[in-house]
Design a protein around this motif. Structure first.
Motif, PDB file in Angstrom:
ATOM      1  N   ASP A   1       0.831  -1.217   0.000  1.00  0.00           N
ATOM      2  CA  ASP A   1       0.000   0.000   0.000  1.00  0.00           C
ATOM      3  C   ASP A   1       0.861   1.261   0.000  1.00  0.00           C
ATOM      4  O   ASP A   1       0.358   2.369  -0.148  1.00  0.00           O
ATOM      5  CB  ASP A   1      -1.011  -0.007   1.165  1.00  0.00           C
ATOM      6  N   LYS A   2       2.192   1.080   0.133  1.00  0.00           N
ATOM      7  CA  LYS A   2       3.087   2.246   0.042  1.00  0.00           C
ATOM      8  C   LYS A   2       3.801   2.321  -1.309  1.00  0.00           C
ATOM      9  O   LYS A   2       4.613   3.208  -1.536  1.00  0.00           O
ATOM     10  CB  LYS A   2       4.140   2.173   1.167  1.00  0.00           C
ATOM     11  N   TRP A   3       3.494   1.362  -2.177  1.00  0.00           N
ATOM     12  CA  TRP A   3       4.159   1.373  -3.484  1.00  0.00           C
ATOM     13  C   TRP A   3       3.719   2.570  -4.306  1.00  0.00           C
ATOM     14  O   TRP A   3       2.560   2.993  -4.229  1.00  0.00           O
ATOM     15  CB  TRP A   3       3.817   0.096  -4.275  1.00  0.00           C
TER      16      TRP A   3
ATOM     17  N   GLU B   1      -7.443  -4.291  -6.141  1.00  0.00           N
ATOM     18  CA  GLU B   1      -7.956  -3.532  -7.286  1.00  0.00           C
ATOM     19  C   GLU B   1      -7.771  -2.025  -7.058  1.00  0.00           C
ATOM     20  O   GLU B   1      -7.399  -1.298  -7.970  1.00  0.00           O
ATOM     21  CB  GLU B   1      -9.432  -3.879  -7.528  1.00  0.00           C
ATOM     22  N   SER B   2      -7.995  -1.577  -5.833  1.00  0.00           N
ATOM     23  CA  SER B   2      -7.878  -0.129  -5.599  1.00  0.00           C
ATOM     24  C   SER B   2      -6.416   0.311  -5.706  1.00  0.00           C
ATOM     25  O   SER B   2      -6.120   1.408  -6.189  1.00  0.00           O
ATOM     26  CB  SER B   2      -8.472   0.250  -4.235  1.00  0.00           C
ATOM     27  N   GLN B   3      -5.507  -0.551  -5.276  1.00  0.00           N
ATOM     28  CA  GLN B   3      -4.076  -0.213  -5.423  1.00  0.00           C
ATOM     29  C   GLN B   3      -3.690  -0.165  -6.903  1.00  0.00           C
ATOM     30  O   GLN B   3      -2.912   0.695  -7.319  1.00  0.00           O
ATOM     31  CB  GLN B   3      -3.216  -1.247  -4.695  1.00  0.00           C
ATOM     32  N   VAL B   4      -4.240  -1.112  -7.669  1.00  0.00           N
ATOM     33  CA  VAL B   4      -3.961  -1.118  -9.115  1.00  0.00           C
ATOM     34  C   VAL B   4      -4.440   0.198  -9.725  1.00  0.00           C
ATOM     35  O   VAL B   4      -3.722   0.838 -10.501  1.00  0.00           O
ATOM     36  CB  VAL B   4      -4.640  -2.329  -9.810  1.00  0.00           C
ATOM     37  N   GLN B   5      -5.619   0.623  -9.342  1.00  0.00           N
ATOM     38  CA  GLN B   5      -6.165   1.876  -9.880  1.00  0.00           C
ATOM     39  C   GLN B   5      -5.274   3.060  -9.508  1.00  0.00           C
ATOM     40  O   GLN B   5      -4.990   3.917 -10.333  1.00  0.00           O
ATOM     41  CB  GLN B   5      -7.602   2.108  -9.372  1.00  0.00           C
ATOM     42  N   TYR B   6      -4.838   3.086  -8.251  1.00  0.00           N
ATOM     43  CA  TYR B   6      -3.968   4.166  -7.791  1.00  0.00           C
ATOM     44  C   TYR B   6      -2.666   4.198  -8.614  1.00  0.00           C
ATOM     45  O   TYR B   6      -2.229   5.250  -9.081  1.00  0.00           O
ATOM     46  CB  TYR B   6      -3.650   3.987  -6.299  1.00  0.00           C
ATOM     47  N   LEU B   7      -2.095   3.020  -8.796  1.00  0.00           N
ATOM     48  CA  LEU B   7      -0.815   2.955  -9.522  1.00  0.00           C
ATOM     49  C   LEU B   7      -1.003   3.253 -11.009  1.00  0.00           C
ATOM     50  O   LEU B   7      -0.101   3.779 -11.662  1.00  0.00           O
ATOM     51  CB  LEU B   7      -0.169   1.578  -9.315  1.00  0.00           C
ATOM     52  N   LYS B   8      -2.173   2.925 -11.541  1.00  0.00           N
ATOM     53  CA  LYS B   8      -2.454   3.301 -12.941  1.00  0.00           C
ATOM     54  C   LYS B   8      -2.507   4.814 -13.075  1.00  0.00           C
ATOM     55  O   LYS B   8      -2.034   5.384 -14.057  1.00  0.00           O
ATOM     56  CB  LYS B   8      -3.790   2.695 -13.385  1.00  0.00           C
ATOM     57  N   ASN B   9      -3.088   5.466 -12.074  1.00  0.00           N
ATOM     58  CA  ASN B   9      -3.144   6.930 -12.102  1.00  0.00           C
ATOM     59  C   ASN B   9      -1.751   7.538 -12.015  1.00  0.00           C
ATOM     60  O   ASN B   9      -1.462   8.540 -12.663  1.00  0.00           O
ATOM     61  CB  ASN B   9      -4.000   7.453 -10.952  1.00  0.00           C
ATOM     62  N   GLU B  10      -0.887   6.919 -11.213  1.00  0.00           N
ATOM     63  CA  GLU B  10       0.511   7.363 -11.123  1.00  0.00           C
ATOM     64  C   GLU B  10       1.141   7.376 -12.510  1.00  0.00           C
ATOM     65  O   GLU B  10       1.835   8.310 -12.874  1.00  0.00           O
ATOM     66  CB  GLU B  10       1.316   6.390 -10.259  1.00  0.00           C
ATOM     67  N   LYS B  11       0.891   6.305 -13.242  1.00  0.00           N
ATOM     68  CA  LYS B  11       1.451   6.203 -14.587  1.00  0.00           C
ATOM     69  C   LYS B  11       0.837   7.274 -15.476  1.00  0.00           C
ATOM     70  O   LYS B  11       1.528   7.914 -16.264  1.00  0.00           O
ATOM     71  CB  LYS B  11       1.184   4.821 -15.166  1.00  0.00           C
TER      72      LYS B  11
END
Lengths: 267, 116
Positions: free
Chosen positions: A141-143, A174-184
């Motif tokens: 969750d800190k990635w 799934e929510s972490q994936v969404q967060y990291l997609k937004n980072e990209k």
């Protein structure tokens, strides 16, 4: 796909990694690795909107093709996916060709080839090892995007593929994936890779035109043996943007046009 | 491949109005052996192709042009802009066929060389 099949596919993927002597996290060069384990690898830029790859058996030889108009990380995945078709599907049911327009999970073969590719590129235990040793067991969750870029660089995969695989391995929600997609989305994968001195080439297409070296050996040898005229040599070489002049080792005598052969063989 | 080359030799011989006996005699071999070449029953060495080409007064590539024709394919990325999906696969398939035609020729010559 049931669990037994998954495990069987993971085992086959492990065998391929062993054959290709992959000891690090990812394949340094999956194209060369596939060649060394006996596949004929063809890469060609056929356009971004064209099919991604195909796997084929031709006269007993196994060919994998990838479209080099797509970004490199996608092309690498294509080869992994096509190797999956080779290992899992071709010739089993009398199939000699599978062409892939996309890698969506339309049917069982696609699901299996994708599973094979994911297992080949990012094996479970290597991902665990990377998270533990390289990310210092940082809680997922800190990635952030930079961590994904590091994973990308280690395993030579696309940002999205890394997320999909990490989610399927239960590392990301799934929510972490969404967060990291937004980072990209904010930084773009290229910038993230550059920021960590990663392999930004993964985000570019290579437009490579490559056929196995033996293909050119057959052609050049046929020409040197005077079995084909120069124009046939030229025609074959032009597939890979080569000219007759680019081929070293053709002697003056060998470069003589066919009409004069009879003078040389003493009729 | 041998049957393709054999058939090619037969048609070239017939177009010259020569009999199998006449060609065989000039090759210093029996008619039966020469007939087997035309039928594609034996591997044809490069040396034989050259010899037969001399006798039939043609260039060797007229005999091997079954392969050469394969190699004369249209290049990719034609400028008409009208290519549709499928064209690209056909192009690649033709490219692979071309290289495999060269492979057959390459192997057919090497096999005989290895036997001799």
């Amino acid at each position: 796909m049931n669990k037994n099949r998954q495990l069987a596919i993971e085992k086959i993927a492990d065998t391929v990694r062993a054959e290709c002597k992959v000891t690090g996290y990812g394949f340094q060069n999956i194209f060369e690795a596939a060649e060394k384990s006996g596949y004929q690898v063809i890469r060609y830029p056929i356009g971004k909107d064209e099919f991604l790859g195909f796997a084929m058996i031709k006269e007993g030889e196994r060919i994998v093709f990838s479209n080099s108009s797509l970004i490199l990380s996608r092309e690498i995945f294509s080869i992994a996916h096509e190797l999956g078709h080779q290992k899992l599907h071709l010739s089993e049911q009398g199939l000699t060709l599978i062409k892939d327009d996309d890698f969506t999970d339309r049917d069982e073969y696609e699901v299996e080839a994708n599973y094979f590719a994911a297992s080949l590129m990012m094996p479970r235990e290597k991902v665990d090892k990377f998270i533990r040793q390289e990310l210092n067991d940082k809680s997922s969750d800190k990635w952030n995007g930079l961590d994904i870029a590091r994973i990308q660089t280690a395993f030579n995969v696309s940002y999205d593929m890394a997320l999909i695989r990490l989610k399927s391995l239960g590392k990301l929600s799934e929510s972490q994936v969404q967060y990291l997609k937004n980072e990209k989305g904010e930084h773009t994968a290229t910038k993230l890779l550059k920021a960590i001195n990663g392999n930004a080439d993964l985000c570019r297409s290579t437009e490579a035109k490559k056929v196995p070296a033996e293909y050119l050996e057959w052609v050049i040898s046929n020409y040197n043996e005077k079995l084909i005229p120069r124009k046939s040599l030229q025609a074959a070489l032009s597939y890979v943007d080569l000219d007759v002049e680019d081929i070293g080792g053709l002697s003056e005598e060998k470069a003589v046009e066919d009409d004069s052969i009879f003078a040389k063989i003493g009729t | 491949m041998n049957s393709v080359l054999g058939a090619r030799i037969r048609s070239l011989r017939e177009s010259k109005g020569l009999t199998q006996e006449q060609v065989a005699e000039r090759m210093n071999c029996t008619r039966q052996k020469y007939a087997r070449i035309e039928k594609g029953l034996v591997d044809i060495s490069y040396a034989s192709i050259i010899t037969i080409a001399q006798i039939l007064e043609v260039s060797p590539d007229q005999i091997t042009s079954a392969v050469n024709n394969e190699a004369q394919k249209e290049p990719m990325f034609r400028d008409n802009g009208a290519s549709e999906k499928g064209d690209k696969f056909q192009f690649l398939d033709e490219m692979i066929d071309t290289f495999y035609a060269h492979r057959k020729l390459y192997k057919s010559v090497r096999q005989v060389d290895g036997d001799e």
